[in-house]
Design a protein around this motif. Sequence first.
Motif, PDB file in Angstrom:
ATOM      1  N   ASP A 162      30.447  36.209  30.880  1.00 29.30           N
ATOM      2  CA  ASP A 162      30.479  36.475  32.324  1.00 29.30           C
ATOM      3  C   ASP A 162      31.895  36.415  33.012  1.00 29.30           C
ATOM      4  O   ASP A 162      32.048  36.804  33.860  1.00 29.30           O
ATOM      5  CB  ASP A 162      29.468  35.944  33.359  1.00 29.30           C
ATOM      6  N   VAL A 169      34.500  41.424  32.221  1.00 28.53           N
ATOM      7  CA  VAL A 169      33.824  42.478  32.656  1.00 28.53           C
ATOM      8  C   VAL A 169      34.486  43.998  32.325  1.00 28.53           C
ATOM      9  O   VAL A 169      35.774  44.105  32.739  1.00 28.53           O
ATOM     10  CB  VAL A 169      33.325  42.463  34.173  1.00 28.53           C
ATOM     11  N   PRO A 184      40.173  22.786  45.793  1.00 31.20           N
ATOM     12  CA  PRO A 184      39.692  22.999  44.560  1.00 31.20           C
ATOM     13  C   PRO A 184      38.864  24.322  44.107  1.00 31.20           C
ATOM     14  O   PRO A 184      38.593  24.538  43.109  1.00 31.20           O
ATOM     15  CB  PRO A 184      38.678  21.702  44.309  1.00 31.20           C
ATOM     16  N   LEU A 185      38.818  25.090  45.222  1.00 30.70           N
ATOM     17  CA  LEU A 185      37.835  26.238  44.990  1.00 30.70           C
ATOM     18  C   LEU A 185      38.932  27.339  44.630  1.00 30.70           C
ATOM     19  O   LEU A 185      38.814  28.512  44.322  1.00 30.70           O
ATOM     20  CB  LEU A 185      37.205  26.822  46.199  1.00 30.70           C
ATOM     21  N   TYR A 224      42.918  30.090  40.312  1.00 26.91           N
ATOM     22  CA  TYR A 224      43.376  31.368  40.498  1.00 26.91           C
ATOM     23  C   TYR A 224      44.629  31.246  41.284  1.00 26.91           C
ATOM     24  O   TYR A 224      45.109  32.452  41.958  1.00 26.91           O
ATOM     25  CB  TYR A 224      42.214  32.322  41.178  1.00 26.91           C
ATOM     26  N   TYR A 239      35.107  20.131  46.756  1.00 23.10           N
ATOM     27  CA  TYR A 239      34.855  20.164  45.501  1.00 23.10           C
ATOM     28  C   TYR A 239      34.415  21.449  45.055  1.00 23.10           C
ATOM     29  O   TYR A 239      33.774  22.157  45.700  1.00 23.10           O
ATOM     30  CB  TYR A 239      33.912  19.006  45.020  1.00 23.10           C
ATOM     31  N   ASP A 240      34.436  21.901  43.877  1.00 27.38           N
ATOM     32  CA  ASP A 240      34.054  22.836  43.247  1.00 27.38           C
ATOM     33  C   ASP A 240      32.701  22.581  42.316  1.00 27.38           C
ATOM     34  O   ASP A 240      32.847  21.691  41.746  1.00 27.38           O
ATOM     35  CB  ASP A 240      35.001  23.537  42.254  1.00 27.38           C
ATOM     36  N   HIS A 280      29.229  24.309  46.573  1.00 22.25           N
ATOM     37  CA  HIS A 280      31.074  23.671  46.651  1.00 22.25           C
ATOM     38  C   HIS A 280      30.858  23.365  48.112  1.00 22.25           C
ATOM     39  O   HIS A 280      30.092  23.430  49.379  1.00 22.25           O
ATOM     40  CB  HIS A 280      31.793  25.075  46.697  1.00 22.25           C
ATOM     41  N   VAL A 334      30.569  46.739  39.822  1.00 27.45           N
ATOM     42  CA  VAL A 334      30.633  45.762  38.810  1.00 27.45           C
ATOM     43  C   VAL A 334      30.898  44.339  39.270  1.00 27.45           C
ATOM     44  O   VAL A 334      31.740  44.392  40.085  1.00 27.45           O
ATOM     45  CB  VAL A 334      31.291  46.436  37.585  1.00 27.45           C
ATOM     46  N   PRO A 335      30.667  43.424  38.476  1.00 28.09           N
ATOM     47  CA  PRO A 335      30.973  42.167  38.775  1.00 28.09           C
ATOM     48  C   PRO A 335      32.418  41.830  38.869  1.00 28.09           C
ATOM     49  O   PRO A 335      33.077  42.302  38.030  1.00 28.09           O
ATOM     50  CB  PRO A 335      30.356  40.935  38.154  1.00 28.09           C
ATOM     51  N   ASN A 336      33.053  41.166  39.851  1.00 31.07           N
ATOM     52  CA  ASN A 336      34.591  40.783  39.885  1.00 31.07           C
ATOM     53  C   ASN A 336      34.604  39.425  38.871  1.00 31.07           C
ATOM     54  O   ASN A 336      33.982  38.271  39.453  1.00 31.07           O
ATOM     55  CB  ASN A 336      35.294  40.533  41.134  1.00 31.07           C
ATOM     56  N   PRO A 337      35.061  39.189  37.697  1.00 29.35           N
ATOM     57  CA  PRO A 337      35.106  37.839  37.001  1.00 29.35           C
ATOM     58  C   PRO A 337      35.820  36.701  37.531  1.00 29.35           C
ATOM     59  O   PRO A 337      35.496  35.639  37.642  1.00 29.35           O
ATOM     60  CB  PRO A 337      35.382  38.136  35.559  1.00 29.35           C
ATOM     61  N   LEU A 338      36.973  36.962  38.377  1.00 32.83           N
ATOM     62  CA  LEU A 338      37.482  36.176  39.252  1.00 32.83           C
ATOM     63  C   LEU A 338      36.782  35.657  40.615  1.00 32.83           C
ATOM     64  O   LEU A 338      37.454  34.638  41.278  1.00 32.83           O
ATOM     65  CB  LEU A 338      38.775  36.609  39.716  1.00 32.83           C
ATOM     66  N   ARG A 395      33.118  35.138  40.514  1.00 38.27           N
ATOM     67  CA  ARG A 395      31.930  35.041  39.957  1.00 38.27           C
ATOM     68  C   ARG A 395      31.410  33.344  40.390  1.00 38.27           C
ATOM     69  O   ARG A 395      30.328  32.944  40.585  1.00 38.27           O
ATOM     70  CB  ARG A 395      31.646  35.195  38.381  1.00 38.27           C
ATOM     71  N   ARG A 396      32.433  32.472  40.212  1.00 37.47           N
ATOM     72  CA  ARG A 396      31.946  31.152  40.649  1.00 37.47           C
ATOM     73  C   ARG A 396      31.920  30.885  41.985  1.00 37.47           C
ATOM     74  O   ARG A 396      31.198  29.803  42.228  1.00 37.47           O
ATOM     75  CB  ARG A 396      33.304  30.231  40.048  1.00 37.47           C
ATOM     76  N   TYR A 397      32.441  31.722  42.802  1.00 36.65           N
ATOM     77  CA  TYR A 397      32.112  31.175  44.237  1.00 36.65           C
ATOM     78  C   TYR A 397      31.403  32.375  45.245  1.00 36.65           C
ATOM     79  O   TYR A 397      31.778  32.476  46.300  1.00 36.65           O
ATOM     80  CB  TYR A 397      33.522  31.013  44.817  1.00 36.65           C
ATOM     81  N   GLU A 457      35.497  44.180  49.171  1.00 38.19           N
ATOM     82  CA  GLU A 457      34.234  44.196  48.613  1.00 38.19           C
ATOM     83  C   GLU A 457      33.619  42.607  48.859  1.00 38.19           C
ATOM     84  O   GLU A 457      32.504  42.329  48.552  1.00 38.19           O
ATOM     85  CB  GLU A 457      34.457  43.989  46.690  1.00 38.19           C
TER      86      GLU A 457
END
Lengths: 260, 260
Positions: free
Chosen positions: A86, A89, A124-125, A129, B11-12, B57, B121-125, B127-129, B182
């Motif tokens: 994941d 992409v 931390p978020l 990046y 925190y993440d 988070h 389509v998903p944005n891989p940057l 996806r965590r948040y 987006e």
Amino acid sequence: MSRRVKLTVAYDGTDYCGWQIQPNGITVEEVLNKKISKLTGEDIRIIGASRTDSGVHALGNVAVFDTESSIPPERMAYALNQKLPDDIVIRQSYQVPDDWHPRYQDHVVKTYEYHICNAPVPNPLKRRYSTHVSFPMDVEAMKKGAAYLIGEHDFVSFCNIKTNVEDTVRTVYALDIMQEGEDITLRITGNGFLYNMVRIIAGTLIRVGRGFYEPERVKEILDEKVRTAAGVTAPPNGLVLVEIGYDDSENGGYSEEERR
Amino acid sequence: MSRRVKLTVAYDGTDYCGWQIQPNGITVEEVLNKKISKLTGEDIRIIGASRTDSGVHALGNVAVFDTESSIPPERMAYALNQKLPDDIVIRQSYQVPDDWHPRYQDHVVKTYEYHICNAPVPNPLKRRYSTHVSFPMDVEAMKKGAAYLIGEHDFVSFCNIKTNVEDTVRTVYALDIMQEGEDITLRITGNGFLYNMVRIIAGTLIRVGRGFYEPERVKEILDEKVRTAAGVTAPPNGLVLVEIGYDDSENGGYSEEERR
């Protein structure tokens, strides 16, 4: 019948040793080769447009490969995304002429962003990046310094000495610095970038923002034409290859812009 | 002499099994207890304000602990950040009265954000948040639906049935839905939230946005007062506990607002 498929590739570079295959550690190119080979049943070796460094991210890197697969080129993106981890992409896929090469095109426009989180304590978020700068930054001074870099220049002062490129003249079309709350974004567009050029520009402008350099120092660095003149190379995690645009309108009309 | 120190914690949550200590997997509370104990040389057990779920988070969770350490309370944040992993950051630390408790305060205002990445389509940057929604969303319909939730209501329909709370009446002060490219962000402020309440609201409003529910359905769900009425619980990674504000001005003036 073989056909060439162009991919627009996005990835979180945090867990990769960059784009290009290398002996120590997994790379984006390697993962793509494996997954495309699995999908098509062929031994695929993609050709990438930009060999991003370890830890650098992309929203729009470009790669091509040749395949005899019966999967329609436009469907490759969807099919590959089912197989990819994941953090990689495929945003788009389509057929291009058999001789189209992602690095050897006359009219290329590349856009990068460099992200800074400017706050007393790290967020931390944002740590994956962006680069954290805890000291207050003077964004107006950064804008003044950035202005010297726009246009056609010999950017040898902003190039890693490990480069093997001889012609170090490049054209920067735009270099915007945007601030929104704790986020400072450098957005740079040009016809090409030398090895580490965006990160050295970012490192230099961060020095300007922190007051270590006057904005005019940027012009002096350009003029000195020696790598040691510029600021340090900013960390890779703040860098994103946003887009590679090809002006191929004469050649079939398959540019990024038109496909959007 | 013992004193109570208040921490603002970011925190993440990606790599943690939530806030609260539990047998299977590492938690934020556990890491904080260990690192604070190491710093002060005492056996520290913090008291947290909000027990965020696994994967959720925070930018502004709150915790307190009692210590006899000679480290000035305001310096605890800096000292702890040297010891903490980079996905947990103490944003602020200061002394509060010995009986101040982060959960038992009369006037508490909590703010959460829920992030949606709405793109084909998903944005891989992201996806965590954020949660990825590939289908087009009607943000105006979401705003209409959200409006029914503002004010004092019995939110039992928007509460995980595993709760042990008896009083399910809460007040939502604001619920804004913002779109920027987006990114769709739900920002909700209230005097308190039931177990999974923000994620169930997000899941329900995503259904409204996708056209599965009319905006008016949100009011019906409220009125039905049964959990099965609402949409699914949205995934944890889109959720951020942004801030917990305490109106403690009568009680020493150590509120978040004043300290900024």
